[in-house]
Design a protein around this motif. Structure first.
Motif, mmCIF file in Angstrom:
data_model
loop_
_atom_site.group_PDB
_atom_site.id
_atom_site.type_symbol
_atom_site.label_atom_id
_atom_site.label_comp_id
_atom_site.label_asym_id
_atom_site.label_seq_id
_atom_site.Cartn_x
_atom_site.Cartn_y
_atom_site.Cartn_z
ATOM 1 N N ASN A 418 86.803 84.508 -101.128
ATOM 2 C CA ASN A 418 86.086 85.496 -101.945
ATOM 3 C C ASN A 418 86.170 85.175 -103.435
ATOM 4 O O ASN A 418 85.236 85.464 -104.190
ATOM 5 N N LYS A 421 83.541 82.659 -103.908
ATOM 6 C CA LYS A 421 82.233 83.322 -103.831
ATOM 7 C C LYS A 421 81.894 84.018 -105.144
ATOM 8 O O LYS A 421 80.754 83.918 -105.640
ATOM 9 N N ARG A 422 82.860 84.730 -105.721
ATOM 10 C CA ARG A 422 82.633 85.425 -106.988
ATOM 11 C C ARG A 422 82.393 84.434 -108.125
ATOM 12 O O ARG A 422 81.515 84.623 -108.970
ATOM 13 N N SER A 424 81.095 81.543 -107.957
ATOM 14 C CA SER A 424 79.857 80.773 -107.781
ATOM 15 C C SER A 424 78.709 81.313 -108.617
ATOM 16 O O SER A 424 77.776 80.570 -108.946
ATOM 17 N N GLY A 444 84.371 78.641 -100.623
ATOM 18 C CA GLY A 444 83.624 79.806 -101.092
ATOM 19 C C GLY A 444 82.582 79.437 -102.135
ATOM 20 O O GLY A 444 81.478 80.005 -102.166
ATOM 21 N N ASP A 447 79.745 77.225 -100.137
ATOM 22 C CA ASP A 447 78.929 78.043 -99.231
ATOM 23 C C ASP A 447 77.943 78.918 -99.978
ATOM 24 O O ASP A 447 76.967 79.412 -99.401
ATOM 25 N N ASN A 448 78.215 79.146 -101.258
ATOM 26 C CA ASN A 448 77.339 79.992 -102.069
ATOM 27 C C ASN A 448 76.560 79.179 -103.105
ATOM 28 O O ASN A 448 76.232 79.659 -104.183
ATOM 29 N N LYS A 449 76.311 77.913 -102.732
ATOM 30 C CA LYS A 449 75.406 77.022 -103.460
ATOM 31 C C LYS A 449 75.856 76.676 -104.872
ATOM 32 O O LYS A 449 75.031 76.429 -105.752
#
Length: 489
Positions: A418, A421-422, A424, A444, A447-449
């Motif tokens: 996470n 993810k944040r 990214s 993370g 996976d979120n480009k």
């Protein structure tokens, strides 16, 4: 070379013992992981306390004695030659250096009754001293995160009227607090602010046995120290021990933004007066912040503070994390209870400065690079606050350097994924220090480009810092998040 340097091996094993706070089970666990062999670089060194010095001397003497005994057995049973004695002594001294942790563990075990007796004597002396201060008000602060900043805000404001003593830096254990009381508490002290650390069940209870609070502050609960606690339920019950070990008529001030506090407080605070503070206008808090603005140029945060529909004051602070809003509201509530005037409150708040290594801004005037030092932040809520702050810099290239978080237990993959993810959608470059958790951050991100070319990996923090001159450009902002201790991998 590290594998052949027996002096460095012995030093490293004692260093690990101190890092694990003399807990033999955790010490032996980390020895199993490292095999007792030091890495190329160590972040810190042994703190030469009397305790570790005694353990070093006695464990070395024990190793020396065993080596001599074995050499004497060879001398008398095989060949009475000095060269044989010397050779056997040297060989076993060398071999024993690799398993020096056995001698360390033996000495720690032997000394444990004496260690316990000394600790209890110091704690009893501190308790006795506190009993001679019947009018002293004790404010206890507990929580997974945010304790130090709240303590500093509270100290600044209360000091405008009273002589206030606070526990410094990382002194938050029963022994540390007891020693601090014996050495620093003076007759004219009116308020004692105690930061209470929690690593295992019963820790807060043991501190309250020494300093039962008149005022209780719970700053929040999350996964910090989850590895040691074992479960979030244990973390929750341990932190709420402060609400079960208090002086009569104590008031409990709590962070309404912490989900785990709100979900569990009623179970632990049934007969107590409860008050809430919030950075994000939770309905449990009577105060509200409006017009929250971040000044990128002057590196400050401003907001208007309301009580109901009434504007109380306009506040500008150099503390950049929005959590400071809740800390100020909580401090204001306690200050009113302690009969601090509005003028004194404003004077105290005006003196607020960023706490060292907690979203502390540093500007390099030569390169115009803005550094946000958050190296003492080691919990998920703190990381979220750091990423939110980084996102506020609109006209700068944003760089995030981290080794990840320690002690997140079975949730480490989820938490670090996470974080990636944040990041990214906020960072331009992410610098990771290779260890057991940073692959999850990298996943993370990917996976979120997030562009893979903008993920930079280093083996050590030193290598990363040494390479920054080739990464940073003028007017960049770089955030250093958390510090990875030498006993985590």
């Amino acid at each position: 070379m590290n594998k052949l340097n027996i002096f460095r091996i012995i030093h490293y094993q004692h260093y690990l013992l101190q890092l694990e706070e003399y807990n033999l089970s955790r010490f032996l666990k980390v020895i199993k992981i490292t095999k007792g062999i030091p890495p190329k670089d160590l972040r810190k060194n042994i703190n030469p306390t009397l305790k570790i010095t005694l353990i070093i001397l006695l464990s070395l003497l024990l190793q020396l004695k065993i080596s001599i005994i074995i050499a004497l057995l060879f001398y008398f049973l095989i060949a009475k030659e000095l060269i044989i004695f010397t050779l056997i002594f040297l060989v076993f001294s060398f071999i024993f250096s690799y398993i020096h942790f056995i001698f360390i563990s033996t000495i720690v075990f032997i000394l444990s009754p004496l260690d316990y007796f000394i600790k209890e004597r110091i704690i009893a002396s501190a308790q006795k001293k506190l009993k001679s201060y019947p009018d002293l008000k004790i404010i206890g602060i507990a929580g997974s995160f945010g304790k130090t900043t709240f303590k500093e805000v509270l100290f600044n404001v209360l000091s405008e009227k009273y002589k206030v003593l606070k526990t410094p830096k990382n002194i938050n254990t029963p022994l540390g607090i007891s020693n601090f009381i014996l050495n620093n508490l003076e007759k004219d002290t009116k308020i004692f602010i105690v930061e209470m650390g929690e690593y295992y069940k019963g820790d807060i209870k043991n501190i309250c046995r020494i300093t039962p609070p008149d005022i209780i502050v719970i700053t929040g609960i999350n996964e910090a120290h989850l590895e040691k606690m074992g479960s979030l339920d244990t973390t929750i019950s341990t932190i709420f021990e402060i609400a079960d070990n208090y002086k009569k008529e104590a008031t409990v001030f709590m962070n309404a933004d912490s989900k785990l506090v709100v979900e569990n407080y009623e179970k632990y605070t049934e007969s107590k007066k409860t008050v809430f503070f919030s950075s994000h206008n939770n309905k449990l808090s009577e105060y509200e912040s409006k017009n929250v603005q971040f000044d990128e140029t002057n590196l400050s945060l401003s907001f208007d503070l309301y009580f109901g529909n009434k504007l109380i004051t306009k506040i500008t602070t150099l503390v950049l994390g929005e959590y400071i809003i809740g800390d100020i509201i909580g401090t204001l509530q306690i200050a009113k209870l302690m009969e601090i005037s509005e003028e004194e409150i404003k004077k105290g708040l005006a003196k607020l400065k960023p706490v060292n290594h907690r979203l502390e801004p540093i500007i390099n005037k030569n390169t115009q690079v803005t550094v946000i030092d958050d190296s003492y932040n080691g919990n998920p809520d703190g990381v979220e606050e750091a990423i939110k702050l980084l996102a506020k810099f609109k006209d700068k290239r944003k760089i995030y350097l981290t080794p990840g978080l320690v002690e997140t237990g079975e949730r480490k993959e989820e938490i670090h994924y996470n974080i990636g993810k944040r990041l990214s959608v906020v960072a331009d470059i992410v610098i990771l220090i290779k260890n057991s958790v940073t692959p999850f951050i990298a996943k993370g991100l990917k996976d979120n480009k997030f562009p893979e070319k903008n993920i930079i990996l280093f083996e050590t923090v030193k290598e990363a810092h040494d390479s920054l001159s080739g990464i940073l450009k003028s007017k960049d902002v770089i955030l250093f998040q958390n510090d990875w201790p030498d006993n985590y991998f």
